[in-house]
Scaffold this motif. Structure first.
Motif, PDB file in Angstrom:
ATOM      1  N   THR A   1      -6.132   0.661 -12.223  1.00  0.00           N
ATOM      2  CA  THR A   1      -5.538   1.523 -10.745  1.00  0.00           C
ATOM      3  C   THR A   1      -5.016  -0.461 -10.942  1.00  0.00           C
ATOM      4  O   THR A   1      -4.182   0.216 -10.337  1.00  0.00           O
ATOM      5  CB  THR A   1      -6.374   1.119  -9.535  1.00  0.00           C
TER       6      THR A   1
ATOM      7  N   ILE B   1      -9.482   7.289  -4.687  1.00  0.00           N
ATOM      8  CA  ILE B   1      -8.564   6.219  -3.342  1.00  0.00           C
ATOM      9  C   ILE B   1      -9.279   6.948  -1.769  1.00  0.00           C
ATOM     10  O   ILE B   1      -9.232   6.247  -1.564  1.00  0.00           O
ATOM     11  CB  ILE B   1      -7.450   6.812  -3.244  1.00  0.00           C
TER      12      ILE B   1
ATOM     13  N   VAL C   1     -10.945   3.620   0.482  1.00  0.00           N
ATOM     14  CA  VAL C   1     -10.108   3.455   1.939  1.00  0.00           C
ATOM     15  C   VAL C   1     -11.919   3.269   2.818  1.00  0.00           C
ATOM     16  O   VAL C   1     -12.203   2.496   3.184  1.00  0.00           O
ATOM     17  CB  VAL C   1      -9.929   4.111   2.160  1.00  0.00           C
TER      18      VAL C   1
ATOM     19  N   SER D   1      -7.465  -2.848  -5.379  1.00  0.00           N
ATOM     20  CA  SER D   1      -7.327  -0.916  -5.933  1.00  0.00           C
ATOM     21  C   SER D   1      -6.310  -0.831  -4.752  1.00  0.00           C
ATOM     22  O   SER D   1      -5.629  -0.047  -5.896  1.00  0.00           O
ATOM     23  CB  SER D   1      -8.275  -0.614  -6.734  1.00  0.00           C
ATOM     24  N   LEU D   2      -6.211  -0.443  -3.699  1.00  0.00           N
ATOM     25  CA  LEU D   2      -4.795   0.182  -2.791  1.00  0.00           C
ATOM     26  C   LEU D   2      -4.046  -0.783  -3.094  1.00  0.00           C
ATOM     27  O   LEU D   2      -3.183   0.317  -3.128  1.00  0.00           O
ATOM     28  CB  LEU D   2      -5.767   0.422  -1.940  1.00  0.00           C
TER      29      LEU D   2
ATOM     30  N   SER E   1      -0.655   1.265  -4.611  1.00  0.00           N
ATOM     31  CA  SER E   1       0.695   1.348  -3.208  1.00  0.00           C
ATOM     32  C   SER E   1       1.982   0.497  -4.014  1.00  0.00           C
ATOM     33  O   SER E   1       3.297   1.186  -3.306  1.00  0.00           O
ATOM     34  CB  SER E   1       0.239   0.575  -2.116  1.00  0.00           C
TER      35      SER E   1
ATOM     36  N   PHE F   1       0.302   8.272  -4.215  1.00  0.00           N
ATOM     37  CA  PHE F   1      -1.102   6.921  -3.794  1.00  0.00           C
ATOM     38  C   PHE F   1      -0.675   6.753  -2.384  1.00  0.00           C
ATOM     39  O   PHE F   1      -0.371   5.164  -1.818  1.00  0.00           O
ATOM     40  CB  PHE F   1      -1.166   5.776  -4.301  1.00  0.00           C
TER      41      PHE F   1
ATOM     42  N   LEU G   1      -0.477   4.407   1.151  1.00  0.00           N
ATOM     43  CA  LEU G   1      -1.288   4.411   2.144  1.00  0.00           C
ATOM     44  C   LEU G   1      -1.438   4.903   4.082  1.00  0.00           C
ATOM     45  O   LEU G   1      -2.837   4.993   4.067  1.00  0.00           O
ATOM     46  CB  LEU G   1      -1.259   2.544   2.898  1.00  0.00           C
TER      47      LEU G   1
ATOM     48  N   ALA H   1      -3.009   7.977   3.455  1.00  0.00           N
ATOM     49  CA  ALA H   1      -4.599   8.255   2.963  1.00  0.00           C
ATOM     50  C   ALA H   1      -5.546   7.561   4.107  1.00  0.00           C
ATOM     51  O   ALA H   1      -6.751   7.098   3.672  1.00  0.00           O
ATOM     52  CB  ALA H   1      -4.858   6.506   1.405  1.00  0.00           C
TER      53      ALA H   1
ATOM     54  N   ALA I   1      -5.267   4.930   5.230  1.00  0.00           N
ATOM     55  CA  ALA I   1      -5.393   3.282   4.785  1.00  0.00           C
ATOM     56  C   ALA I   1      -5.454   2.173   5.238  1.00  0.00           C
ATOM     57  O   ALA I   1      -5.501   1.169   5.732  1.00  0.00           O
ATOM     58  CB  ALA I   1      -6.059   2.958   3.226  1.00  0.00           C
TER      59      ALA I   1
ATOM     60  N   ALA J   1      -2.497  -5.806   0.103  1.00  0.00           N
ATOM     61  CA  ALA J   1      -1.759  -4.353   0.341  1.00  0.00           C
ATOM     62  C   ALA J   1      -1.105  -4.284   1.139  1.00  0.00           C
ATOM     63  O   ALA J   1      -0.144  -3.126   0.765  1.00  0.00           O
ATOM     64  CB  ALA J   1      -2.950  -3.378   0.667  1.00  0.00           C
TER      65      ALA J   1
END
Length: 1009
Positions: A799, A816, A820, A837-838, A842, A882, A884, A887, A889, A911
């Motif tokens: 990632t 993803i 989360v 990774s997130l 992002s 991708f 956030l 997602a 997140a 993040a």
């Protein structure tokens, strides 16, 4: 396998005949690989046939099949391939015992067939096939090899055949010989030694003999009858009930009175019944020893006829010998049956004489022993053990010892007889002569599980045996020690031994006595299932010193028993630590280095004991105190070297030793030393070599590699990580059923340098990504928190924000939403890796977001604009950009800011910071605020981690540029900011001052900047 017969070459065209031969050859080659007897020979034949087939196919393509010489080729191949086909089929379905006793014939037939096929191929006109010279040479070499081939039966099979031939030649009727021989046969053919299995195989073997008679193979039938007679003496071939019926059927036909011997039974020289009658050249029969003495005394004529004799001619009179044996057996059966009435008389002297005679008969042959048992003497004799006459008791104990020696059936009968074990145990406490016989009998009885239970349950039995083990009579003490060793397989008996203070006299005797005595005593210690408390007590009683002393004994068996005991006791960490501190490692290493393959069991025990010590050194009992297991770097180097020079058991122990040593407090130095000793390429080699066979060693090598590839600079290790090794790791992930092994593989992938793009690309090419994702979604594996942590750590390399294509593949794999979810569960590192990774995803969202179309013209006639992402102001999705926000997140990341783990908080901040980069400050701050993230970030200003405080300051410095958030959150941040300007690092003071300036608390020219 096809069983169609190949037609005669004269009846069909050569091409058709050759095609049929090729077809049959292919089928035979395939079937030969599955034959379970003479595997090596059949495999070799299969290989030869496989290599010949292409030559025959090429021959069939040519227009050269009218040569006269090909008729001979086809005729030979037709005959020999058919023979090989039949032999392969027979060996696939016939009884294994039958095949073993015919193994010499089988390998001879294979050899003859192989050579004949070679001769046929030699006749093929290779020059007409336009083959290259290399292929011609290869075919010629193949034929030469086939012509010289020699197939032999396996060593184990030859040993069995020699034992069979010896037993037949010597007319061995001993049951123990037959029992041992049947076990040897079972082991040689790979079947169970269970009685039911042996009986079934024996019955199938007899049916094969009947087939031989149907085939009118008289020579084979005679040979097999002899083998059946020999093996028929074994306990497994007939049940006790079957032997009983057979015996009484014969005995009832004999009458009640013994018969006098016929005159022909007696030797004309000694006038005694002959044992080994032989015929001379005068056709007269004498006892062998008598006629040989006659010749030795200088006589040259027949004692009866006085005609000259050829001293070289002495022919066994087998018929007469058999008649004499039958006469003896008949009379002995009658005598044994008739003695019951004498034993029932009240005269003790007559009873004693009868018992003496019965003992002599039992000593003569196992046939007599069987008849005594079948006549139910056991229950009669048990009653005499309760008599007051010690001579009678001693004689009964002696008879029982003889009866029990070779038969498990008899052991069970004695144990199940009323009060038998009780009586025997009482004899343990009497005079030494009787107690010696009693313990010898218990030693025989305790060799089978079912009787051990009876012995241990008798009150006072263990105490009496323990007392006897300290006897001044060496034989009684030796037998008592061995009985205790046998009984120690049952936990309740070990407890009774401990209560009887068995261990203290045992320890006192470790430094004295014979080697055999030491071996028995120490083996008892080695094999007992001791509680941790008892193991600890033994060390307190001083067991370590005598055991260490015995490790240097000249007798390897004594060494082995001592090390085995140390291995058992060292499984308790407290004992292991004491062994290390009292110098046990040096003698163990000495044994490990000095003993080679001549004593592999000793080396295995030593290596396993050292492994226990290493585990002890890294256990909680060490209280964090560094324990030095190995005294020098030389020891580490030699242990590394042994991994390549020893068998799998020792390899496994050494690898586990290294792994445990790397868990000892401050293990960095040990890791460095192992790497310096070139253990990394060795682990790579082991992993690749054992990928498909020894999975235990493979798993140990992977776990040690994971342990060595720490969080520091791993660049020096990367040179050993080839594409082949990575392929092996991926296959292990795909096929292993061990969560520990899979977790270690994932850990290796996560710790390999992420800036080595080639490694990541190889892993992607080998299909690693979907496998890793599966571990995170599969309930079978996600119960292991360590595996999940390593899997998420491994995903971080796929990632990285520098490679959008890798990110796309990871996002399409559905990772993803999983990341989360993991923000709120699992270990601290799991959350941290998920947030990292997130954040990496992002980072690229702004560039992947699709701009919302701007409509022109009259607004009332235009479609409403497509709703965009509140942060990126365009069309976002989880898999394409991708995002956030898409997602969901943001809120989990904000909650993670309250996690006690600093690393998780830092990753969450990283993040969230991607949402306020550059022109996204306004929109990103709004989203973070709505998730209550700004207040959470302000709370981090009071963290004990200066790194976390600094990251929070950098985010707040940007957010507080916006008037809305200065008004809403500024007051709650002021006190923490002022404190940082007074106590923080210079960088943090400057950042705090800038924020205070945004909040109009400090002016821009303040000295804090």
């Amino acid at each position: 396998m096809t069983t169609a017969m190949i037609v005669n070459a004269s009846l069909v065209p050569a091409s058709e005949a050759l095609s049929k031969i090729v077809e049959e050859m292919v089928a035979t080659a395939h079937a030969a690989r599955d034959v379970l007897v003479e595997k090596e020979s059949f495999a070799a034949v299969s290989s030869y046939l496989d290599r010949i087939v292409p030559v025959l196919k090429e021959l069939n393509k040519k227009n050269t099949l009218n040569f006269e010489s090909l008729n001979n080729v086809i005729e030979i191949l037709n005959r020999e391939v058919r023979a090989a086909n039949k032999l392969t089929l027979d060996c696939s379905k016939q009884n294994k015992v039958y095949l073993l006793v015919n193994c010499r014939k089988i390998v001879q037939r294979l050899q003859d067939t192989t050579r004949e096929i070679s001769r046929a191929v030699k006749l093929i006109p290779l020059a007409s096939l336009d083959l290259s010279s290399d292929i011609n040479d290869e075919v010629n070499n193949l034929c030469d090899n086939m012509l010289k081939v020699e197939f032999r039966a396996a060593i184990a099979e030859e040993e069995v055949l020699e034992r069979i031939e010896s037993g037949i030649q010597e007319r061995n009727a001993n049951r123990s010989y037959a029992n041992n021989l049947l076990v040897l046969i079972a082991e040689a053919v790979g079947i169970s030694t269970e009685r039911s299995t042996l009986k079934r195989e024996f019955e199938e073997f007899k049916r094969e003999i009947e087939d031989a008679r149907v085939r009118k193979d008289h020579a084979e039938a005679i040979q097999m009858d002899q083998i059946i007679a020999l093996l028929g003496r074994a306990d497994a071939t007939l049940s006790l009930e079957e032997r009983e019926r057979k015996y009484f059927s014969k005995r009832k036909s004999l009458g009640n009175q013994p018969l006098e011997p016929l005159d022909s039974f007696c030797c004309p020289i000694t006038h005694e019944v002959m044992e080994d009658p032989v015929e001379t050249s005068s056709d007269r029969t004498f006892e062998r020893s008598a006629i040989e003495k006659w010749f030795a005394d200088g006589n040259t004529t027949c004692p009866l006829t006085k005609i000259p004799l050829n001293r070289e001619i002495l022919r066994p009179n087998i018929t007469l010998r058999k008649s004499i044996e039958e006469w003896k057996d008949r009379n002995t059966m009658i005598v044994i049956a008739s003695m019951k009435s004498k034993l029932s008389s009240g005269d003790e002297e007559e009873v004693l004489q009868c018992l003496i005679q019965l003992q002599e008969l039992c000593e003569e042959s196992d046939s007599h022993r069987e008849w005594v048992v079948l006549e139910n003497y056991i229950s009669i004799l048990v009653g005499f053990l309760g008599r007051s006459n010690s001579l009678i008791r001693n004689r009964v104990l002696s008879i029982f010892c003889i009866l029990a020696k070779d038969s498990d059936d008899v052991k069970e009968r004695i144990a199940k007889a009323d009060n038998a074990i009780d009586y025997i145990v009482r004899s343990l406490g009497r005079r030494i002569g009787e107690s010696k016989l009693a313990v010898a009998l218990l030693l025989e009885l305790s060799k089978i599980d079912v009787v051990r239970n009876h012995i241990g349950e008798v009150r006072g039995c263990i105490l009496l045996i323990v007392n006897l083990s300290n006897s001044e009579n060496p034989q009684a003490a030796e037998d008592a020690m061995e009985v205790l060793e046998n009984l120690s397989f049952l936990d309740q008996n070990v407890l009774q031994m401990a209560m009887a203070n068995y261990f203290k006299p045992l320890l006192q005797r470790l430094s004295s006595g014979s080697d055999e005595s030491k071996i028995n005593m120490v083996t008892a210690l080695a094999e007992m299932d001791l509680t941790d408390h008892r193991k600890s007590s033994l060390f307190d009683d001083g067991v370590l010193e005598p055991l260490l002393h015995l490790t240097s004994h000249v007798n390897v068996e004594v060494n082995q028993a001592a090390v085995k005991a140390l291995h058992n006791l060292s499984s308790l960490p407290r004992n292991g630590l004491k062994m290390i501190r009292e110098g046990a490692v040096c003698p163990l290493l000495r044994l490990l280095y000095l003993h080679n393959a001549s004593s592999p069991i000793l080396r295995q025990e030593v290596a396993a004991t050292i492994m226990n010590l290493a585990v002890s050194a890294s256990s909680p009992e060490a209280d964090g105190t560094p324990v030095q297991l190995l005294q020098s770097d030389e020891d580490i180097f030699r242990l590394v070297s042994l991994v390549t020079l020893t068998g799998p058991d020792v390899q496994q122990s050494i690898l586990q030793t290294f792994h445990a040593m790397c868990q000892i407090p401050s293990p960095t130095d040990m890791r460095a030393k192992l790497i310096q000793c070139s253990v990394i390429p060795l682990l790579v080699q082991i992993c690749e070599h054992h990928e498909h066979n020894n999975h235990v060693i493979r798993a140990s090598s992977v776990k040690l590699f994971f342990c060595l590839i720490g969080d520091g600079d791993n660049d020096t290790l990367v040179e050993h990580v080839s594409q082949r090794y990575l392929e092996t790791l991926v296959r292990i992930m795909r096929t292993s059923d061990s969560n520990e092994e899979i977790s270690a593989v994932l850990g290796i992938i996560s710790r390999l340098p992420k800036d080595h793009n080639q490694i990541t690309q190889w892993l992607l090419d080998d299909g690693a990504l979907p496998i890793i994702v599966k571990f995170l979604t599969d309930r079978q594996h996600n119960s292991s928190s360590q595996l999940i942590e390593n899997a998420v750590g491994a995903l971080c390399r796929f990632t990285v924000s520098t490679n959008i294509e890798w990110q796309r593949r990871a996002a399409r794999a559905g990772i993803i939403p999983v990341l989360v979810h993991l923000l709120g569960s699992g270990l601290a590192l799991t959350k941290q890796y998920a947030a990292i990774s997130l954040a990496q995803f992002s980072h690229n969202s702004i560039n992947l977001c699709i701009s919302v179309a701007r409509h022109r013209g009259f607004l009332c006639f235009s479609a409403p604009p497509e709703p965009g992402c509140p942060v990126h102001m365009g069309v976002c999705s989880v898999e394409s950009s991708f995002c956030l926000v898409e997602a969901e997140a943001v809120e989990p990341l904000v909650r993670l800011l309250g996690d006690p783990d600093v690393g998780s908080c830092e990753a969450a901040l990283q993040a969230l910071s991607t949402l306020i980069d550059a022109e996204r400050l306004q929109s990103g701050s709004k989203v973070i605020s709505q998730a209550h993230g700004i207040a959470a970030i302000i709370r981090l200003l009071s963290s004990h981690s200066s790194e976390l405080q600094e990251k929070a300051l950098r985010i707040l410095e940007r957010i507080f540029r916006l008037e809305e958030y200065k008004q809403k959150y500024g007051a709650s941040a002021q006190m923490s900011l002022v404190d940082i300007t007074m106590r923080g690092t210079s960088t943090m003071k400057s950042l705090a001052a800038q924020i205070l300036a945004h909040l109009n608390v400090l002016h821009d020219q303040s000295s804090y900047f």
